[in-house]
Design a protein around this motif. Structure first.
Motif, PDB file in Angstrom:
ATOM      1  N   GLY A  39      33.562 -12.666   3.727  1.00 29.53           N
ATOM      2  CA  GLY A  39      33.827 -11.238   3.545  1.00 29.53           C
ATOM      3  C   GLY A  39      33.536 -10.735   2.140  1.00 29.53           C
ATOM      4  O   GLY A  39      33.418  -9.533   1.913  1.00 29.53           O
ATOM      5  N   ARG A  40      33.413 -11.635   1.198  1.00 29.00           N
ATOM      6  CA  ARG A  40      33.116 -11.248  -0.183  1.00 29.00           C
ATOM      7  C   ARG A  40      31.666 -10.828  -0.302  1.00 29.00           C
ATOM      8  O   ARG A  40      30.785 -11.365   0.387  1.00 29.00           O
ATOM      9  N   SER A  41      31.364  -9.897  -1.174  1.00 29.00           N
ATOM     10  CA  SER A  41      29.977  -9.468  -1.373  1.00 29.00           C
ATOM     11  C   SER A  41      29.187 -10.548  -2.101  1.00 29.00           C
ATOM     12  O   SER A  41      29.675 -11.130  -3.075  1.00 29.00           O
ATOM     13  N   VAL A  42      27.975 -10.818  -1.621  1.00 31.82           N
ATOM     14  CA  VAL A  42      27.116 -11.788  -2.315  1.00 31.82           C
ATOM     15  C   VAL A  42      26.836 -11.320  -3.746  1.00 31.82           C
ATOM     16  O   VAL A  42      26.612 -12.125  -4.639  1.00 31.82           O
ATOM     17  N   LEU A  43      26.885 -10.009  -3.961  1.00 38.81           N
ATOM     18  CA  LEU A  43      26.608  -9.459  -5.287  1.00 38.81           C
ATOM     19  C   LEU A  43      27.686  -9.839  -6.295  1.00 38.81           C
ATOM     20  O   LEU A  43      27.441  -9.835  -7.502  1.00 38.81           O
ATOM     21  N   GLU A  67      15.999  -3.702  -3.369  1.00 40.51           N
ATOM     22  CA  GLU A  67      14.587  -4.048  -3.148  1.00 40.51           C
ATOM     23  C   GLU A  67      14.449  -4.940  -1.921  1.00 40.51           C
ATOM     24  O   GLU A  67      13.559  -4.762  -1.088  1.00 40.51           O
ATOM     25  N   PHE A  68      15.360  -5.883  -1.807  1.00 37.73           N
ATOM     26  CA  PHE A  68      15.363  -6.811  -0.685  1.00 37.73           C
ATOM     27  C   PHE A  68      15.562  -6.076   0.642  1.00 37.73           C
ATOM     28  O   PHE A  68      14.867  -6.332   1.629  1.00 37.73           O
ATOM     29  N   MET A  69      16.497  -5.131   0.687  1.00 38.04           N
ATOM     30  CA  MET A  69      16.748  -4.381   1.916  1.00 38.04           C
ATOM     31  C   MET A  69      15.561  -3.490   2.274  1.00 38.04           C
ATOM     32  O   MET A  69      15.257  -3.284   3.441  1.00 38.04           O
ATOM     33  N   GLU A  70      14.877  -2.975   1.257  1.00 36.58           N
ATOM     34  CA  GLU A  70      13.715  -2.102   1.497  1.00 36.58           C
ATOM     35  C   GLU A  70      12.505  -2.901   1.973  1.00 36.58           C
ATOM     36  O   GLU A  70      11.833  -2.517   2.929  1.00 36.58           O
ATOM     37  N   LYS A  71      12.257  -4.044   1.324  1.00 36.46           N
ATOM     38  CA  LYS A  71      11.041  -4.806   1.627  1.00 36.46           C
ATOM     39  C   LYS A  71      11.254  -5.917   2.650  1.00 36.46           C
ATOM     40  O   LYS A  71      10.301  -6.465   3.180  1.00 36.46           O
ATOM     41  N   GLY A  72      12.503  -6.303   2.878  1.00 39.50           N
ATOM     42  CA  GLY A  72      12.790  -7.349   3.854  1.00 39.50           C
ATOM     43  C   GLY A  72      12.912  -8.744   3.273  1.00 39.50           C
ATOM     44  O   GLY A  72      13.323  -9.669   3.976  1.00 39.50           O
ATOM     45  N   SER A  73      12.539  -8.910   1.998  1.00 41.51           N
ATOM     46  CA  SER A  73      12.679 -10.224   1.368  1.00 41.51           C
ATOM     47  C   SER A  73      12.616 -10.083  -0.146  1.00 41.51           C
ATOM     48  O   SER A  73      12.159  -9.058  -0.673  1.00 41.51           O
ATOM     49  N   TRP A  74      13.079 -11.114  -0.818  1.00 43.03           N
ATOM     50  CA  TRP A  74      13.012 -11.165  -2.290  1.00 43.03           C
ATOM     51  C   TRP A  74      13.055 -12.616  -2.715  1.00 43.03           C
ATOM     52  O   TRP A  74      13.838 -13.408  -2.177  1.00 43.03           O
ATOM     53  N   ILE A  75      12.203 -12.988  -3.670  1.00 45.64           N
ATOM     54  CA  ILE A  75      12.189 -14.351  -4.205  1.00 45.64           C
ATOM     55  C   ILE A  75      12.109 -14.261  -5.718  1.00 45.64           C
ATOM     56  O   ILE A  75      11.315 -13.480  -6.264  1.00 45.64           O
ATOM     57  N   GLY A  76      12.935 -15.049  -6.395  1.00 47.81           N
ATOM     58  CA  GLY A  76      12.881 -15.060  -7.850  1.00 47.81           C
ATOM     59  C   GLY A  76      14.030 -15.849  -8.439  1.00 47.81           C
ATOM     60  O   GLY A  76      14.811 -16.482  -7.727  1.00 47.81           O
ATOM     61  N   GLU A  77      14.111 -15.784  -9.774  1.00 44.05           N
ATOM     62  CA  GLU A  77      15.176 -16.468 -10.496  1.00 44.05           C
ATOM     63  C   GLU A  77      16.217 -15.454 -10.926  1.00 44.05           C
ATOM     64  O   GLU A  77      15.876 -14.353 -11.347  1.00 44.05           O
ATOM     65  N   VAL A  78      17.470 -15.843 -10.816  1.00 39.60           N
ATOM     66  CA  VAL A  78      18.553 -14.921 -11.163  1.00 39.60           C
ATOM     67  C   VAL A  78      19.751 -15.730 -11.664  1.00 39.60           C
ATOM     68  O   VAL A  78      19.945 -16.881 -11.266  1.00 39.60           O
ATOM     69  N   ALA A  79      20.511 -15.122 -12.550  1.00 39.93           N
ATOM     70  CA  ALA A  79      21.709 -15.776 -13.097  1.00 39.93           C
ATOM     71  C   ALA A  79      22.925 -15.398 -12.267  1.00 39.93           C
ATOM     72  O   ALA A  79      23.095 -14.239 -11.890  1.00 39.93           O
ATOM     73  N   GLY A  80      23.766 -16.383 -11.986  1.00 39.93           N
ATOM     74  CA  GLY A  80      25.001 -16.151 -11.258  1.00 39.93           C
ATOM     75  C   GLY A  80      26.182 -16.706 -12.026  1.00 39.93           C
ATOM     76  O   GLY A  80      26.037 -17.305 -13.086  1.00 39.93           O
ATOM     77  N   ARG A  81      27.366 -16.483 -11.462  1.00 37.70           N
ATOM     78  CA  ARG A  81      28.599 -17.006 -12.062  1.00 37.70           C
ATOM     79  C   ARG A  81      29.274 -17.944 -11.073  1.00 37.70           C
ATOM     80  O   ARG A  81      29.454 -17.611  -9.908  1.00 37.70           O
ATOM     81  N   GLU A 130      24.444  -5.034 -12.047  1.00 38.53           N
ATOM     82  CA  GLU A 130      23.344  -4.048 -11.981  1.00 38.53           C
ATOM     83  C   GLU A 130      22.065  -4.706 -11.473  1.00 38.53           C
ATOM     84  O   GLU A 130      21.364  -4.164 -10.612  1.00 38.53           O
ATOM     85  N   GLU A 131      21.740  -5.893 -12.013  1.00 39.42           N
ATOM     86  CA  GLU A 131      20.548  -6.608 -11.566  1.00 39.42           C
ATOM     87  C   GLU A 131      20.682  -6.989 -10.103  1.00 39.42           C
ATOM     88  O   GLU A 131      19.738  -6.849  -9.323  1.00 39.42           O
ATOM     89  N   ALA A 132      21.867  -7.443  -9.702  1.00 34.58           N
ATOM     90  CA  ALA A 132      22.103  -7.842  -8.316  1.00 34.58           C
ATOM     91  C   ALA A 132      21.928  -6.666  -7.369  1.00 34.58           C
ATOM     92  O   ALA A 132      21.315  -6.791  -6.306  1.00 34.58           O
ATOM     93  N   ALA A 133      22.461  -5.503  -7.755  1.00 38.54           N
ATOM     94  CA  ALA A 133      22.329  -4.303  -6.916  1.00 38.54           C
ATOM     95  C   ALA A 133      20.868  -3.911  -6.774  1.00 38.54           C
ATOM     96  O   ALA A 133      20.416  -3.517  -5.696  1.00 38.54           O
ATOM     97  N   SER A 134      20.105  -4.020  -7.870  1.00 39.07           N
ATOM     98  CA  SER A 134      18.683  -3.685  -7.845  1.00 39.07           C
ATOM     99  C   SER A 134      17.920  -4.643  -6.939  1.00 39.07           C
ATOM    100  O   SER A 134      17.074  -4.230  -6.140  1.00 39.07           O
ATOM    101  N   ILE A 135      18.224  -5.946  -7.053  1.00 40.91           N
ATOM    102  CA  ILE A 135      17.572  -6.950  -6.201  1.00 40.91           C
ATOM    103  C   ILE A 135      17.917  -6.703  -4.738  1.00 40.91           C
ATOM    104  O   ILE A 135      17.050  -6.744  -3.865  1.00 40.91           O
ATOM    105  N   PHE A 136      19.198  -6.411  -4.460  1.00 43.99           N
ATOM    106  CA  PHE A 136      19.622  -6.181  -3.078  1.00 43.99           C
ATOM    107  C   PHE A 136      18.933  -4.953  -2.481  1.00 43.99           C
ATOM    108  O   PHE A 136      18.492  -4.979  -1.331  1.00 43.99           O
TER     109      PHE A 136
END
Length: 198
Positions: A33-37, A52-66, A44-50
């Motif tokens: 139930g928690r947001s992947v973001l 783009e991903f929802m618009e294009k159907g996919s996303w691949i790249g490197e990203v920092a998480g916690r 902000e970067e996560a929201a932007s990636i999400f």
């Protein structure tokens, strides 16, 4: 490989054991139930990636998480929309691998490369046949050249005042692993110059 399924609003519906471990030892019930973001280092970067991903159907790249303890994890992320038979999105799938150590090693290599390139000491690398494979700017200045292409691929003997002496030095390097001392080198213009060689 960590795998996380989510709904179209980015809420987690399932995470495999590898994902839970990579994110720092969560239990499945802690992330459902928690947001992947919410696992991103930069919301902000996560929201932007999400978006783009929802618009294009996919996303691949490197990203920092916690991770659970708050530490940074660098991941190579592949996100895609899973579609039903009617072509409409049913859920999201994110798969990721931890590249934190690889990125740290790359950064260390980049810093070492910069240190060698900008050193005030003349530095050259060669292959086992005695051909030059790399020189830094200090080497070019000492030798009297301006372009590495003047040096790369040449025999180290081209920079020796005495080929016999360099043969002795190289023999010592191959048998003992190193050599250090003073030797006479030869500049681009043919002049000899004393150098401290290691």
């Amino acid at each position: 490989t960590g795998m996380v399924f989510g709904d179209r609003a980015a809420g987690i519906t399932y995470a495999n054991a590898a994902a839970l471990e990579l994110l720092g030892g969560y239990r499945l019930e802690e992330v459902l139930g928690r947001s992947v973001l919410s696992f991103a280092d930069s919301p902000e970067e996560a929201a932007s990636i999400f978006a783009e991903f929802m618009e294009k159907g996919s996303w691949i790249g490197e990203v920092a998480g916690r991770k659970k303890d708050g530490s940074i994890i660098m991941v190579h992320l592949s996100a895609s929309l899973v579609r039903g038979e009617d072509g409409e999105p049913v859920c999201t799938l994110c798969s990721f691998i931890d590249i934190t150590r690889m990125r740290q090693a790359f950064e260390e290599l980049r810093l070492k490369d910069h240190a060698i390139a900008s050193s005030i000491n003349a530095i050259a690398f060669g292959d086992l046949e005695g051909r030059v494979t790399y020189v830094n700017e200090a080497f070019l200045r000492l030798w009297g050249g301006s372009d590495p292409s003047e040096v790369i691929g040449r025999s180290v003997f081209a920079f020796a005042s005495s080929e016999r002496e360099f043969e002795r030095i190289l023999g010592h390097v191959f048998s003992e692993g190193n050599w250090q001392g003073e030797v006479m080198g030869k500049a681009k213009n043919g002049q000899t110059l004393p150098i401290q060689l290691s």
